[in-house]
Design a protein around this motif. Structure first.
Motif, PDB file in Angstrom:
ATOM      1  N   SER A 216       1.144  -1.300   0.096  1.00  0.00           N
ATOM      2  CA  SER A 216       0.011   0.111   0.330  1.00  0.00           C
ATOM      3  C   SER A 216       0.901   1.109   0.146  1.00  0.00           C
ATOM      4  CB  SER A 216      -0.754  -0.101   0.888  1.00  0.00           C
ATOM      5  OG  SER A 216      -1.752   1.062   1.085  1.00  0.00           O
ATOM      6  N   CYS A 217       0.576   1.742  -1.054  1.00  0.00           N
ATOM      7  CA  CYS A 217       1.629   2.499  -1.146  1.00  0.00           C
ATOM      8  C   CYS A 217       0.646   4.474  -1.833  1.00  0.00           C
ATOM      9  CB  CYS A 217       2.840   2.538  -2.134  1.00  0.00           C
ATOM     10  SG  CYS A 217       3.303   4.127  -2.093  1.00  0.00           S
ATOM     11  N   ARG A 218       0.527   5.049  -0.736  1.00  0.00           N
ATOM     12  CA  ARG A 218      -1.023   5.913  -0.975  1.00  0.00           C
ATOM     13  C   ARG A 218      -0.764   7.293  -1.396  1.00  0.00           C
ATOM     14  NH1 ARG A 218      -5.414   5.089   2.737  1.00  0.00           N
ATOM     15  NH2 ARG A 218      -6.862   5.699   0.880  1.00  0.00           N
ATOM     16  N   LEU A 246      -1.860  -3.973  -4.635  1.00  0.00           N
ATOM     17  CA  LEU A 246      -1.365  -3.344  -5.036  1.00  0.00           C
ATOM     18  C   LEU A 246      -2.250  -1.892  -4.668  1.00  0.00           C
ATOM     19  CD1 LEU A 246       0.918  -1.187  -5.070  1.00  0.00           C
ATOM     20  CD2 LEU A 246       1.390  -1.427  -7.706  1.00  0.00           C
ATOM     21  N   GLY A 247      -2.267  -1.334  -3.645  1.00  0.00           N
ATOM     22  CA  GLY A 247      -3.428  -0.199  -3.497  1.00  0.00           C
ATOM     23  C   GLY A 247      -2.007   1.142  -3.879  1.00  0.00           C
ATOM     24  N   LEU A 248      -3.226   2.239  -4.160  1.00  0.00           N
ATOM     25  CA  LEU A 248      -2.381   3.650  -4.688  1.00  0.00           C
ATOM     26  C   LEU A 248      -3.443   4.579  -4.026  1.00  0.00           C
ATOM     27  CD1 LEU A 248      -1.241   3.148  -8.214  1.00  0.00           C
ATOM     28  CD2 LEU A 248       0.492   2.796  -5.855  1.00  0.00           C
ATOM     29  N   GLY A 249      -3.296   5.735  -4.145  1.00  0.00           N
ATOM     30  CA  GLY A 249      -3.741   7.121  -3.760  1.00  0.00           C
ATOM     31  C   GLY A 249      -5.022   7.218  -4.819  1.00  0.00           C
ATOM     32  N   SER A 250      -5.873   7.818  -4.520  1.00  0.00           N
ATOM     33  CA  SER A 250      -7.238   7.940  -5.316  1.00  0.00           C
ATOM     34  C   SER A 250      -6.997   8.765  -6.676  1.00  0.00           C
ATOM     35  CB  SER A 250      -8.718   9.143  -4.935  1.00  0.00           C
ATOM     36  OG  SER A 250      -7.690   9.822  -4.294  1.00  0.00           O
ATOM     37  N   LYS A 251      -5.761   9.815  -6.901  1.00  0.00           N
ATOM     38  CA  LYS A 251      -5.573  10.257  -7.796  1.00  0.00           C
ATOM     39  C   LYS A 251      -4.339   9.724  -8.340  1.00  0.00           C
ATOM     40  CE  LYS A 251      -6.373  15.221  -5.493  1.00  0.00           C
ATOM     41  NZ  LYS A 251      -6.626  14.364  -4.305  1.00  0.00           N
ATOM     42  N   GLU A 252      -4.015   8.579  -7.395  1.00  0.00           N
ATOM     43  CA  GLU A 252      -2.769   8.045  -8.796  1.00  0.00           C
ATOM     44  C   GLU A 252      -3.741   6.389  -9.656  1.00  0.00           C
ATOM     45  OE1 GLU A 252       1.047   9.037  -5.430  1.00  0.00           O
ATOM     46  OE2 GLU A 252      -1.114   7.018  -4.948  1.00  0.00           O
ATOM     47  N   THR A 253      -2.376   6.503 -10.303  1.00  0.00           N
ATOM     48  CA  THR A 253      -2.704   5.159 -11.590  1.00  0.00           C
ATOM     49  C   THR A 253      -1.597   4.499 -12.219  1.00  0.00           C
ATOM     50  OG1 THR A 253      -3.973   4.600 -13.354  1.00  0.00           O
ATOM     51  CG2 THR A 253      -2.775   6.710 -13.700  1.00  0.00           C
ATOM     52  N   LEU A 254      -1.553   3.715 -12.533  1.00  0.00           N
ATOM     53  CA  LEU A 254      -1.120   2.473 -12.881  1.00  0.00           C
ATOM     54  C   LEU A 254      -0.653   2.492 -14.547  1.00  0.00           C
ATOM     55  CD1 LEU A 254      -1.010  -0.958 -11.243  1.00  0.00           C
ATOM     56  CD2 LEU A 254       0.696   0.971 -10.790  1.00  0.00           C
TER      57      LEU A 254
END
Length: 278
Positions: A216-218, A246-254
């Motif tokens: 988790s890296c948000r 893998l968990g990202l922040g609401s404004k992040e994307t792969l």
């Protein structure tokens, strides 16, 4: 003869300041997003009473005490326990049923800052009967932030928001079960961090240090430029077991990452991805 327009003096000063921070103390912010780093450095310059970034640089080079102060401006993220409750609800209802099948678990919380997310995961895992067989690795580059995270102590006036988030995230206990109060502070139960290893780790310069089932890296990578984002996602890919999460922040994307092909959407609306089998 045409001339390339001169770079603004402020931009030159910032480049030199970040280079000094790296060369003198090995903290590397040279590939953070320029707009974000400039905003934070301006805030530091103004609040600390420096006339110029060059004056800040001189102080930084000759005073180690300045490093911790500057790191707090450059790294500390404002967070809450169970921030974005939908994320934790998805973790509880969609991800934990998969993780439950493992005899033991390793979770990496990268960029843990003051530890709010660490204790959120620990409480959720305790409620789900999984904490005893889980090791949580909580990392950050800021030693001062890690000390606060390790202490598990937060101002009492933040607890109402933490409690509301916990309830909305599907909490199965009362948050008050997990802390005691004294002198205007909430002290979280030490059993929550018995399974936590707090460690100094940089997504910019360090390598993979463990294999885990969940990262988790948000709200960290939004401050990185594109090559640095790719480096971080590469670390996460190499850290995760096959079918790990893998968990990202609401404004992040792969979506635009060079490693996007290594992941599939798992809970798209909450930016939770699953590592592919390959």
């Amino acid at each position: 003869m045409s001339h390339t327009p001169a770079e603004p003096v402020e931009d030159i000063e910032i480049k030199l300041l970040l280079e000094a921070l790296y060369l003198r103390y090995h903290f590397d912010f040279r590939h953070y997003a320029k707009a974000s780093i400039k905003r934070r450095l301006r805030q530091a310059r103004d609040q600390l009473g420096f006339a110029t970034f060059s004056a800040m640089q001189e102080k930084l080079l000759h005073s180690e005490a300045m490093v911790g102060t500057l790191l707090d401006y450059l790294t500390v993220q404002v967070s809450e326990m169970f921030r974005d409750p939908g994320y934790f609800k998805a973790m509880r209802e969609r991800v934990l049923p998969h993780l439950r099948t493992y005899p033991s678990l390793k979770i990496w919380i990268a960029g843990c800052s003051h530890g709010e997310e660490v204790y959120s995961f620990a409480i959720m895992l305790l409620e789900e009967g999984l904490l005893d067989r889980t090791m949580i690795y909580a990392t950050d580059i800021n030693p001062g932030a890690l000390e606060i995270a390790r202490s598990g102590v937060y101002p009492l006036d933040r607890i109402a928001a933490f409690t509301r988030n916990h309830q909305q995230a599907g909490g199965k206990t009362s948050l008050a079960d997990h802390y005691t109060t004294a002198y205007g502070r909430a002290v979280f139960d030490k059993k929550l961090r018995a399974q936590v290893v707090f460690s100094d780790h940089s997504l910019v310069t360090d390598e993979v240090f463990t294999e885990c089932q969940l990262v988790s890296c948000r709200n960290v990578m939004i401050y990185f430029d594109r090559p640095l984002q790719d480096r971080a996602v590469g670390l996460f890919r190499d850290s995760l077991t096959r079918r790990g999460f893998l968990g990202l922040g609401s404004k992040e994307t792969l979506r635009f990452s060079e490693h996007a092909g290594a992941f599939t959407d798992f809970v798209r609306e909450e930016k939770i991805y699953q590592r592919s089998e390959a």
